[in-house]
Structures are given as C-alpha cells and as structure tokens.
Design a protein around this motif. Structure first.
Motif, short mmCIF file in Angstrom:
data_model
loop_
_atom_site.label_atom_id
_atom_site.label_comp_id
_atom_site.label_asym_id
_atom_site.label_seq_id
_atom_site.Cartn_x
_atom_site.Cartn_y
_atom_site.Cartn_z
N UNK B 9 -14.69 -2.66 3.66
CA UNK B 9 -14.28 -1.76 2.60
C UNK B 9 -12.85 -2.09 2.14
N UNK B 10 -12.02 -2.40 3.16
CA UNK B 10 -10.62 -2.74 2.89
C UNK B 10 -10.52 -4.01 2.05
N UNK B 11 -11.35 -4.98 2.39
CA UNK B 11 -11.38 -6.22 1.61
C UNK B 11 -11.67 -5.89 0.15
N UNK B 12 -12.65 -4.99 -0.03
CA UNK B 12 -13.03 -4.62 -1.40
C UNK B 12 -11.86 -3.96 -2.12
N UNK B 13 -11.23 -3.00 -1.43
CA UNK B 13 -10.13 -2.26 -2.05
C UNK B 13 -8.96 -3.17 -2.41
N UNK B 14 -8.69 -4.12 -1.51
CA UNK B 14 -7.54 -5.00 -1.75
C UNK B 14 -7.84 -6.08 -2.79
N UNK B 15 -9.13 -6.40 -2.95
CA UNK B 15 -9.49 -7.44 -3.91
C UNK B 15 -9.60 -6.88 -5.33
N UNK B 16 -10.22 -5.68 -5.42
CA UNK B 16 -10.26 -5.02 -6.74
C UNK B 16 -8.83 -4.87 -7.22
N UNK B 17 -8.56 -5.26 -8.39
CA UNK B 17 -7.20 -5.12 -8.93
C UNK B 17 -6.16 -5.77 -8.02
N UNK B 18 -6.60 -6.84 -7.34
CA UNK B 18 -5.71 -7.52 -6.39
C UNK B 18 -4.37 -7.86 -7.01
N UNK B 19 -4.38 -8.36 -8.24
CA UNK B 19 -3.14 -8.79 -8.90
C UNK B 19 -2.17 -7.64 -9.09
N UNK B 20 -2.71 -6.49 -9.50
CA UNK B 20 -1.86 -5.31 -9.70
C UNK B 20 -1.21 -4.91 -8.38
N UNK B 21 -2.04 -4.89 -7.33
CA UNK B 21 -1.52 -4.48 -6.02
C UNK B 21 -0.42 -5.43 -5.53
N UNK B 22 -0.68 -6.73 -5.63
CA UNK B 22 0.33 -7.71 -5.19
C UNK B 22 1.61 -7.51 -5.97
N UNK B 23 1.45 -7.33 -7.27
CA UNK B 23 2.62 -7.13 -8.13
C UNK B 23 3.44 -5.94 -7.65
N UNK B 24 2.76 -4.84 -7.34
CA UNK B 24 3.46 -3.64 -6.87
C UNK B 24 4.18 -3.91 -5.54
N UNK B 25 3.45 -4.63 -4.70
CA UNK B 25 4.02 -4.95 -3.37
C UNK B 25 5.30 -5.76 -3.53
N UNK B 26 5.21 -6.83 -4.34
CA UNK B 26 6.37 -7.71 -4.55
C UNK B 26 7.54 -6.92 -5.13
N UNK B 27 7.22 -6.05 -6.08
CA UNK B 27 8.30 -5.30 -6.70
C UNK B 27 9.00 -4.39 -5.70
#
Ligand SMILES: Nc1ncnc2c1ncn2[C@@H]1O[C@H](COP(=O)(O)OP(=O)(O)O)[C@@H](O)[C@H]1O
Ligand SMILES: [Mg+2]
Lengths: 141, 285
Positions: B9-27
């Motif tokens: 489930x976590x894989x799914x959550x982290x992959x959906x909109x993966x780019x947005x999430x990474x962007x938020x993380x980096x910021x």
C-alpha cells in the motif's frame, strides 16, 4: 634495622595506571606535587623520572595497577611519597631485577635500579603470583 | 502477512504523485539546511534516495535490513558521510530522513488502510533515521581520529637548517607514540633531503626516562646505518644528572649544550665553516 619508607597519609591521590596516557598523567601529578613541596629542580626531575619508570613497570610488567601519591612530613622535613601497586606476576628474583641492565623483556633494564638511585627512600614488596608494591620518597634538602 | 500488505500500500501511496511528494520533501529539507548545500546536489541526492526507497519497499517489503534494501542503506551511508564531512549537525542530517513522515500525514479522511501504511512508514523512517545518525557519528569519529594523527605529525616539525643538516626540536612530555613518530619522521627527512647530519634538540623536554632514551639511542643507530650522524643538543643540567643517576650511557654519541653549538658542529662535519655559513646568511639578508 631498616625503617619502612614514609607512605602518604592525610591528603593523597590515587591514579589508575592502565594505559600509556595514565603513565603521562602519573608523571604530571608527581611533578605538580614535587613543585608544591618545593623540591629543587634537579630533585623534581629525578622524582618525576623515577615515577615514570615505576609507573611504566606497573603497566608493562605488572599488567596495570595504581599509583598513590601525597606529601609526607618527618620532623619538619617535607617530601613526596609515591606508591606503585599492581596485582601482576610479582618479581621472582629481586636481586636480579635490581641489577643494572637486566631486563626480562626488551627494556634497558635500568628502571628499577635507576629509580632506587634517583630517590631517597625505596622499598619493594613483591610476591610471585600476588603482585608488587614499590614505594619511593624524595625529601627536600 | 499484514506488514507485507502495508508495504504494498505504501509503495502505491509513494508512487502516486511521486514527483509532487519528492518535490515537497526536497523543499522541506532544503529549508532546514538553509542553503548550505546546493539545491542541485540535494535534489539529486533525495530523488535517488526516494526511488531506492520505493524500490526497497517493493522488492524487500518491511525488512529494511534485508537484501532488497541494500541500495537504500548504501545511499544513506553516503549521505551521512557527506554531511559529517561537510560539517552539518547530526540533527540536520537525520531531519532529512525524518521529514519523509511529513509526506503522508493522515487526516480525518484517511482510510484505515492508509493509516496502517502511514504507521508502517513511521516505523521504517525511524529505523532509517537512527541508521543515519549512527553512520554519521562513526564518520565523525574517523575524522577526529585522523585529525589527532595529523596534529601529531604537525607538532613534530623536522626542519632543514642548512644544506645537509636537519633538526628536530622535541617539546613537551614525550610518550612512546610521539617519540616514535618524531624519530621515524627524522629518519625519513634525512633520506628525502639527502642530509648527513641530524640534530635532536631536547631543550623542551621536561624529563628523559629509559624509554625515551631508548628511542633516542635507536634513532642514532638507525641514522648511522643510513650513513648519517646525529647530535643531541639541549640536555639541561637537571636532565644530565638524572640520566647519569639512571645509568644510561650515551656512549660515543655527540652531545652539545645548545642547538647553536650542535649546528656549528654539524656544519664543520659537512665541510662548511660556521663562519662562512654565517656570512652567507648575512649576504642573503
Ligand atoms: N611491577 C613489576 N611486576 C613484575 N615484574 C617487574 C615489575 N617491575 C619490574 N619487574 C621486573 O624487573 C625487571 C627490571 O625492571 P626495569 O629495571 O624497570 O627494566 P625494564 O623495565 O627495562 O625491563 C623487568 O624486566 C621485570 O622483569
Ligand atoms: Mg622498566
């Protein structure tokens, strides 16, 4: 009759001797006390060097132990006393160990005999299998 | 296995909109580092880590110590080491990892399934964060150890006094490790400079015991084997008396009262008259 050397009473300090750094610390502590006691520069150096030899013997031959030091007083004369104690193998032949140049390892074999010459009072209490206690005193002149 | 489900489930959550999430993380992370790390570098680092993390979850499930997670561990090790070397604090380093939790913070609409996945993420991130701190402190220890060694090297300057003459002033309490380093360095400098005269000055040494004397004597013998001659200078009166009482014999080793006397002696031995050398120095001024 031989009187036993003065051992520290009253204010005294005990240091563990378990590493090379401890030998350096032991030397520094003895120097501080020798200065407090107002020993001459030559006598300070002699006592510090004797302490260095005995501390190293405690570490190397006695497998580690302690040094106890303090100021002593005898009829108004002041001095520094240091006791090196270990529970190592002991010294089987004391006369041999005190012979100039004799070493059981790779040393110069001058530490024990040298320390005796560098101090005013010197005593060894040793027993094979039990350990060794060396006591030295240097008096002010 | 329940945990397996959560990982998926976590894989799914982290992959959906993966780019947005990474962007938020980096910021978020770049904010805590306040520009002390280039955005480009941080971007590359965290993106790599993020995909490795998703891949780790996919292949290795929840067991972050397992085979499937080796890439994540390698990247985290690299990250911690770099941060330790660049002088970031342990908190700054670990925060980068802990900030991952912020990406999936549950709210009132979160399904029970997603909530379970979030708790799983929490557990993993905690473990990885601690792993990061541990690697960080190991690296710091290595750095400190290396610095101590460098200091030892630095505090034993072997100097070339004249063409063919090198000298080392010994200062302070000599322990065995230090004496050893000094002596090795002296011998090496003799070779490097092609010198035939070495001076060991002990003016700054408060006491010479049999161990220090033994190191000195061994150095003199080693230098002789290399075709060089050693002079010991600066033996002060109290040290001289102590050496005699100890019974140490310096044999035929040349000793001089001062460094200047030792230099004069060394110059004569290499065929330069001290007077001519002094004139050269004056001329050069
Ligand atoms: N504390 C000790 N415990 C056991 N043996 C000792 C101790 N101190 C000295 N010895 C013995 O006495 C010998 C002579 O000591 P020393 O004169 O200091 O020479 P070195 O330490 O150079 O061998 C040592 O080689 C060792 O065998
Ligand atoms: Mg000895």
């Amino acid at each position: 009759m031989i009187t036993a050397p003065a051992v520290p009473e009253g204010e005294q300090q005990t240091l563990p001797i378990a590493s090379n750094d401890d030998v350096v610390r032991a030397r520094q502590l003895v120097r501080t006390l020798a200065q407090q006691c107002k020993l001459s520069l030559v006598d300070q150096t002699k006592l510090v060097t004797a302490a260095s030899e005995l501390a190293r013997n405690t570490l190397v031959h006695g497998n580690g132990g302690t040094m106890r030091v303090g100021l002593v007083d005898k009829g108004g004369r002041r001095g520094v006393s240091a006791v090196f104690q270990d529970t190592g193998p002991g010294i089987p032949d004391l006369e041999l160990a005190l012979t100039d140049g004799w070493t059981s390892g790779g040393g110069m074999g001058l530490g024990l005999s040298g320390a005796r010459r560098l101090t005013d009072e010197f005593a060894i209490d040793t027993e094979v299998g039990r350990g060794t206690v060396v006591t030295v005193v240097k008096w002010t002149r | 296995m329940a945990e397996r489900q959560e990982s998926e489930r976590l894989v799914k959550l982290l992959s959906q909109q993966g780019d947005v999430l990474v962007g938020r993380w980096i910021e978020g992370v770049s904010h805590t580092l306040r520009g002390r790390l280039s955005v480009l570098e941080l971007d590359r680092e965290l993106r790599e880590l993020y995909s490795a993390l998703v891949e780790g979850l996919r292949a290795g499930g929840p067991d972050w110590r397992g085979e499937g997670w080796s890439e994540v561990r390698a990247l985290l090790t690299e990250l911690s080491r770099n941060r330790a070397r660049q002088g970031f604090s342990p908190t700054e380093t670990a925060t980068a990892v802990f900030a991952l939790k912020e990406l999936l913070v549950p709210d009132t609409d979160t399904s029970q399934q997603d909530f379970a996945a979030y708790l799983e993420l929490n557990r993993l991130v905690d473990a990885l964060g601690l792993f990061t701190v541990e690697t960080y402190s190991k690296t710091r220890e290595e750095i400190i150890g290396a610095q101590a060694e460098q200091l030892l090297e630095l505090s034993t300057p072997v100097v070339k006094l004249w063409d063919g003459v090198v000298a080392v002033p010994l200062v302070g309490t000599l322990d065995s490790a230090r004496t050893q380093v000094v002596m090795e360095k002296l011998l090496q400098t003799l070779v490097d400079t092609g010198s035939e005269q070495a001076i060991i000055d002990i003016t700054g040494v408060p006491a010479v015991d049999t161990e220090v004397a033994q190191h000195l004597l061994k150095t003199v013998v080693a230098a002789r084997l290399m075709g060089a001659e050693c002079t010991i200078s600066g033996i002060r009166p109290q040290i001289a008396q102590t050496i005699v009482a100890l019974g140490i014999q310096f044999g035929d080793i040349v000793t001089k009262a001062t460094l200047a006397d030792a230099l004069k002696h060394a110059l004569r031995r290499i065929g330069t008259s001290p007077e001519a050398a002094a004139a050269t120095v004056r001329g050069a001024r």
